[in-house]
Design a protein around this motif. Structure first.
Motif, short mmCIF file in Angstrom:
data_model
loop_
_atom_site.label_atom_id
_atom_site.label_comp_id
_atom_site.label_asym_id
_atom_site.label_seq_id
_atom_site.Cartn_x
_atom_site.Cartn_y
_atom_site.Cartn_z
N ASN A 6 0.84 -1.20 0.00
CA ASN A 6 0.00 0.00 0.00
C ASN A 6 0.87 1.25 0.00
O ASN A 6 1.76 1.38 0.85
N ASN A 64 0.78 5.47 -0.12
CA ASN A 64 -0.04 6.65 0.03
C ASN A 64 0.84 7.86 -0.23
O ASN A 64 1.96 7.94 0.24
N LYS A 68 3.09 -0.99 4.17
CA LYS A 68 2.69 0.35 3.80
C LYS A 68 3.86 1.31 3.81
O LYS A 68 4.78 1.21 4.61
#
Lengths: 336, 336
Positions: free
Chosen positions: B96, B98, B155
DNA sequence: AGTGACGATTAAGTTCTTCTAAACCGTCGC
DNA sequence: GCGACGGTTTAGAAGAACTTAATCGTCACT
């Protein structure tokens, strides 16, 4: 290899927490506040990027990830503990004890046979080094060559001081009072010795071990506490060592100010008496000092618990002494 | 169980030291001074009550006790490292990412196919959250719900800020400059756009993302650095997002101040031009932020090194840009 | 021998982590 | 609804760890 280790303190908190499933209990075990544990766990979760506990309302629940890493963490800590044990174990068998001369000869030595009987497998070596209060009463014991790590052996030292020995395990064993003692033959009808003022006509024996470290000499302190202001506290013979001072008192050379536990046996045997039952607390105390990792060695642990038991037994017997002290205070009032 | 553990930091120092047999080298490995290592080792020796190294003149030598405990210490650390690994491994497979919207859409998204080709086994999920500079440019990323440990997943976040994200691994990836950009059709013979002063007759497009966090708005800063004092820096349309500002510039609505890497492709394609080649450094930079333990996950490591390679490739191409910048400075002098 | 280089140590001061204290929040039980 | 309880948060204080700079002791080189 291990140049990238997790935050170890946090892992320890995690392990404890996992066992109790409670921040509060873990905090108790680690001797910190729950807030501290909460922060440690949070830091670990941040480090890992995942959560270790699911915070429910009343109880905690471990996440799958938390459960997964727990066994290896336990194993890791276990290994480290074993490693320490391994190193310490290399020097088992004999037990080296070091104490101030006065304590060694007047308190410890007479009782050591008792220890030898209880633990015949342990070979004890007793030594004593200078009978001084640790410099300024608060410095470390590190310049103490007896605790120097270079000599690998099971070792325990007893020190008279303020109990500040950073890096070591410290246990206070005695907080002695000082009482005047003299030969039972010293007082005569001509020169009575029943109230503080009577000391003006007796020889005061000084122990410089105590005096050197305080702004007020031992007798000056005692006399002012006892309310006998008019007496010159500084006259009389001076000894560099408490043993010598006590021996002078035993010889009838005057009145010495002694630590109660060190003369208790002589008093009980009638070789010494306490002419005026007024005690002043010593600003220092006896401490048992030992390297942390030694505390778990069997021979060291045996000695420590024996020592603590002996002290406790003394205390029980001297409970009488507490009454005596109260008595002393009332005398002080009449004495002034 | 582990309620009495040795000083763990000291054990780590010991392990490193034992490998190098040198305080200096161990210190380098641990990123501290030799003095610090010396103190750690000494503390451990005090704790154990025995010495771990024999200090010879040129070299060090381990004592028998030191050698005895070393293997278990290594094993212990190894276990802890494995434990961490175990926990982190539970969430492998997808990655992930971001990033701020502007970076995500204008820089990262166009290059992602390249990553997918290089690592077809990794499933990437890209999300973007508010395009703001971290509060005051220096606060932690902890209120960032994307990095919230509760969502267990691999992440990585990219943030535009000052690089202060305590507890996380932080890597600066871009230190962008801001340059004016506009449509190639904007400048006309009637309204030239060759020196800073010419901007007075053009529309200035504002990106409030940047402006909000500084005492001086972006254009005000640029104009004063470029020496064009007389121009009102505040007029013109304002956009809450860098993407919108750049799109307005693409549309020919005026001159925007943009981060160079985010418009490099448009410039190369001729959709945008840099009318006045003068750049001001951004007070913020792009940082790659990730939980420490994630850094060693294969998918995360793959992405990080790919990202860094991409940046490096950009830099090589923009080396031309450095010359442009020097050029810009000379223009500035003529422009004033 | 004398001198300089090097690594380890020590002491003092500073920085930085970690803890505590005190408030807060949410849930449960009464 | 209200108080009790456990966990969290924050700011601030306490303490540990690190750095700097000075010192020591040995070796190598002149």
């Amino acid at each position: 290899m291990s140049y990238r280790l997790p935050p170890l303190a946090a892992l320890r908190a995690f392990e404890s927490e996992a066992r109790h499933l409670s921040f509060k209990k873990a905090a108790e075990e680690l001797n910190v506040t729950p807030a501290a544990v909460s922060q440690q766990i949070k830091a670990l979760e941040t480090y890992l990027g995942l959560s270790l506990f699911r915070r429910l309302t009343r109880a905690l629940e471990m996440t799958a990830q938390g459960r997964a890493m727990l066994p290896k963490i336990r194993e890791g800590f276990e290994c480290l503990a074993v490693a320490i044990e391994t190193a310490a174990k290399t020097c088992d068998g004999v037990l080296n004890i070091n104490a101030p001369p006065s304590f060694a000869s007047r308190w410890l030595l007479p009782r050591l046979p008792g220890f030898a009987v209880a633990h015949p497998e342990i070979e004890v070596r007793l030594s004593s080094s200078a009978d001084t209060v640790d410099r300024r009463g608060e410095t470390s014991v590190s310049e103490d060559e007896f605790l120097d790590p270079r000599s690998a052996a099971n070792k325990v030292v007893i020190r008279y001081g303020k109990g500040h020995y950073p890096g070591y395990r410290v246990e206070q064993i005695l907080a002695p009072e000082r009482i005047p003692v003299c030969s039972p033959l010293l007082a005569t009808p001509q020169r009575p010795l029943a109230k503080p003022a009577d000391l003006g006509r007796h020889v005061l024996i000084h122990d410089e071990t105590i005096d050197a470290e305080e702004h007020l000499s031992g007798w000056a302190q005692w006399l002012s506490s006892a309310g006998a202001g008019g007496i010159d506290a500084e006259r009389g013979p001076r000894f560099s060592n408490a043993v010598l001072a006590v021996e002078a008192a035993l010889n009838g050379q005057g009145v010495a100010l002694a630590l109660r536990p060190l003369v208790a046996a002589d008093i009980a045997a009638g070789r010494l008496i306490v002419p005026i039952d007024f005690a002043v607390p010593s600003p220092y105390a006896y401490y048992l000092v030992l390297p942390e990792a030694m505390a778990r060695r069997p021979s060291v642990a045996a000695f420590c618990s024996w020592l603590i038991d002996e002290i406790a037994r003394d205390d029980r017997q001297t409970t009488v002494g507490a009454g005596v002290k109260a008595d002393g205070i009332s005398r002080r009032r009449t004495g002034v």
